[in-house]
Design an enzyme around this catalytic site. Structure first.
Site, mmCIF file in Angstrom:
data_model
loop_
_atom_site.group_PDB
_atom_site.id
_atom_site.type_symbol
_atom_site.label_atom_id
_atom_site.label_comp_id
_atom_site.label_asym_id
_atom_site.label_seq_id
_atom_site.Cartn_x
_atom_site.Cartn_y
_atom_site.Cartn_z
ATOM 1 N N SER A 132 -46.953 60.695 -3.622
ATOM 2 C CA SER A 132 -47.431 61.804 -4.453
ATOM 3 C C SER A 132 -46.945 61.638 -5.883
ATOM 4 O O SER A 132 -45.861 61.083 -6.121
ATOM 5 C CB SER A 132 -46.868 63.105 -3.874
ATOM 6 O OG SER A 132 -47.032 64.171 -4.769
ATOM 7 N N TYR A 156 -39.378 68.677 -0.648
ATOM 8 C CA TYR A 156 -40.632 67.964 -0.368
ATOM 9 C C TYR A 156 -40.702 66.680 -1.199
ATOM 10 O O TYR A 156 -40.978 65.596 -0.674
ATOM 11 C CB TYR A 156 -41.846 68.852 -0.658
ATOM 12 C CG TYR A 156 -43.139 68.066 -0.652
ATOM 13 C CD1 TYR A 156 -43.689 67.608 0.542
ATOM 14 C CD2 TYR A 156 -43.790 67.743 -1.843
ATOM 15 C CE1 TYR A 156 -44.851 66.853 0.549
ATOM 16 C CE2 TYR A 156 -44.959 66.996 -1.845
ATOM 17 C CZ TYR A 156 -45.487 66.547 -0.645
ATOM 18 O OH TYR A 156 -46.630 65.788 -0.653
ATOM 19 N N LYS A 160 -40.737 62.367 -0.206
ATOM 20 C CA LYS A 160 -41.665 61.313 -0.649
ATOM 21 C C LYS A 160 -40.905 60.175 -1.320
ATOM 22 O O LYS A 160 -41.179 58.993 -1.096
ATOM 23 C CB LYS A 160 -42.718 61.896 -1.600
ATOM 24 C CG LYS A 160 -43.692 62.853 -0.918
ATOM 25 C CD LYS A 160 -44.493 62.168 0.182
ATOM 26 C CE LYS A 160 -45.322 63.145 0.985
ATOM 27 N NZ LYS A 160 -45.973 62.538 2.164
ATOM 28 N N PHE A 185 -52.561 62.096 -7.136
ATOM 29 C CA PHE A 185 -52.420 63.180 -8.100
ATOM 30 C C PHE A 185 -52.904 64.473 -7.420
ATOM 31 O O PHE A 185 -52.377 64.807 -6.381
ATOM 32 C CB PHE A 185 -53.031 62.780 -9.451
ATOM 33 C CG PHE A 185 -52.021 61.911 -10.196
ATOM 34 C CD1 PHE A 185 -51.693 60.641 -9.715
ATOM 35 C CD2 PHE A 185 -51.301 62.404 -11.270
ATOM 36 C CE1 PHE A 185 -50.679 59.879 -10.302
ATOM 37 C CE2 PHE A 185 -50.297 61.648 -11.872
ATOM 38 C CZ PHE A 185 -49.990 60.395 -11.389
#
Ligand code: NAD
Ligand code: WQD
Length: 344
Positions: A132, A156, A160, A185
């Site tokens: 992300s 979160y 990632k 994105f």
């Protein structure tokens, strides 16, 4: 030249019935891959399956399983022998991740480790990771290139960032292992049919599904989180990408893993930013509905602007986006207006 996929390799999708997984499923089938889907429906509906069956070019192959369950994943691998895996399955709500960090680490990190262990046991070495733009934290320059400084501001985002690092460690220890880290994105829009799309549970966290629910009358008005940013109209700017363009990005990344011996980290974005007000205007035009809004205070953790430099993806994958903001809104609206309550 377009890299062609080899004859029908089997690819396993975790989180296959979710928003991005379901759209990518159709794109992979169309490109000649055999798809096996896995999901536990923790954030999706089984009702997507008959629709995928209708829209797709092959019958749906699906196993209901939790990726954290090693025994279940072992069974799936023994039965289907995938040659590659795309790992969508994760929890993704930023706010919730600060309230329930352990749930996020258990599912996003524990799940990743479990899936990779199973792959290692089976000699499956091609891994596509749903990363992300959140890994860029507060961007130090725009547009954002892949070598920009990485940071995270919430659990979160940390899952990632850690996920990317774990995959690098596996690669270093396992000859032949290849990872494609795809930094998405802002995925929006829906399949052109209007039969599948994003169906968030509860109050949408993200802008476009919220706008869609205002347009259909499920919510009275949109709250715009701040109009005092350092952007042309003061509202936040993001790189919205049509989910079918994103799906094609996965096809390109998988083709790359089957045709090259390298790993890859790429931005998947359009390269341009739109403000919240521009999204609202485009959605009003596409839906022919009025979208009332109220300016409220900034949402904690938001950045003023975030958009990709998509050049590395263009160069390495020969992939770039086709669809503009109008098409994103039009397709979102087709899905929303035909399915006012989502899949239910
Ligand atoms: P989604 O919630 O719609 O899809 C994720 C799917 O994974 C769901 O169907 C859920 O039921 C499933 N899942 C979760 N935990 C599972 C488990 N333990 N076992 C089996 N299945 C499980 O989300 P999405 O928008 O499709 O996102 C897909 C991936 O892309 C996620 O990893 C997300 O973090 C990442 N991502 C999403 C966005 C976005 O804005 N949508 C942006 C960047 C990255
Ligand atoms: C977009 C813009 C808001 C809702 C998030 C995650 C990111 C990634 C994608 C997974 C911002 C504004 C929003 C609303 C608003 N997900 N907004 N009113 O924050 O760029 O990214 O989703 O990896 O990690 O952080 O997307 O859609 O939430 O917000 O004004 O009700 O819309 O302030 O400017 P964001 P978003």
């Amino acid at each position: 030249t377009n890299i062609q996929p080899p004859e029908g390799p089997t690819v396993l999708l975790t989180g296959a019935t979710g928003y991005i997984g379901s759209h990518t499923w159709l794109a992979l089938q169309a490109a000649g891959y055999r798809v096996v889907g896995v999901d536990n429906f923790s954030n999706s509906s089984p009702k997507v399956l008959p629709r995928l069956d209708r829209l797709g070019t092959q019958p749906i192959v699906f196993e209901q399983a939790d990726i954290c369950d090693d025994t279940a994943m072992e069974r799936v691998f023994q039965q289907h022998r995938p040659q590659a895996l795309i790992h969508f399955a994760a929890f993704k709500a930023v706010g919730e991740s600060t309230e329930k960090p352990l749930d996020y680490y258990a599912n996003n990190i524990g799940g990743l480790v479990s899936v990779c262990r199973t792959m290692q046991r089976h000699g499956c070495k091609r891994f596509v990771f749903s990363s992300s733009a959140t890994v860029y934290g507060v961007p130090d320059k725009l547009p954002i290139t892949e070598n920009a400084h990485l940071s995270a501001t919430n659990p979160y985002g940390r899952t990632k960032l850690m996920g990317e690092q774990i995959l690098k460690d596996i690669e270093a220890s396992n000859p032949g292992w290849q990872t494609a880290c795809l930094r998405y994105f802002n995925p929006v829009g829906a399949h052109e049919s209007g039969d599948i799309g994003e169906d968030p549970r509860g109050i949408p966290n993200n802008l476009m599904p919220y706008v869609a629910q205002v347009a259909i009358g499920r919510r009275p008005f949109l709250q715009i989180f701040g109009d005092d940013y350092n952007t042309p109209d003061g509202t936040g700017m993001r790189d919205y990408i049509h989910v079918m363009d994103l799906a094609e990005g996965h096809v390109a990344a998988l083709n790359y893993l089957f045709n090259q011996s390298e790993s890859l980290t790429v931005n998947l974005g359009t390269g341009r930013g739109y403000s919240v007000l521009e999204v609202v205007q485009a959605y009003e035009a596409a839906s022919q509905r009025n979208i009332p809004y109220q300016i409220v205070k900034r949402r904690p953790g938001d950045v003023a602007a975030c958009y990709a430099d998509p050049f590395h993806a263009k160069r390495t994958l020969n992939w770039s986006t086709q669809f503009d903001l109008h098409k994103m809104c039009e397709d979102s609206w087709r899905w929303q207006s035909r399915n006012p309550q989502g899949f239910e």
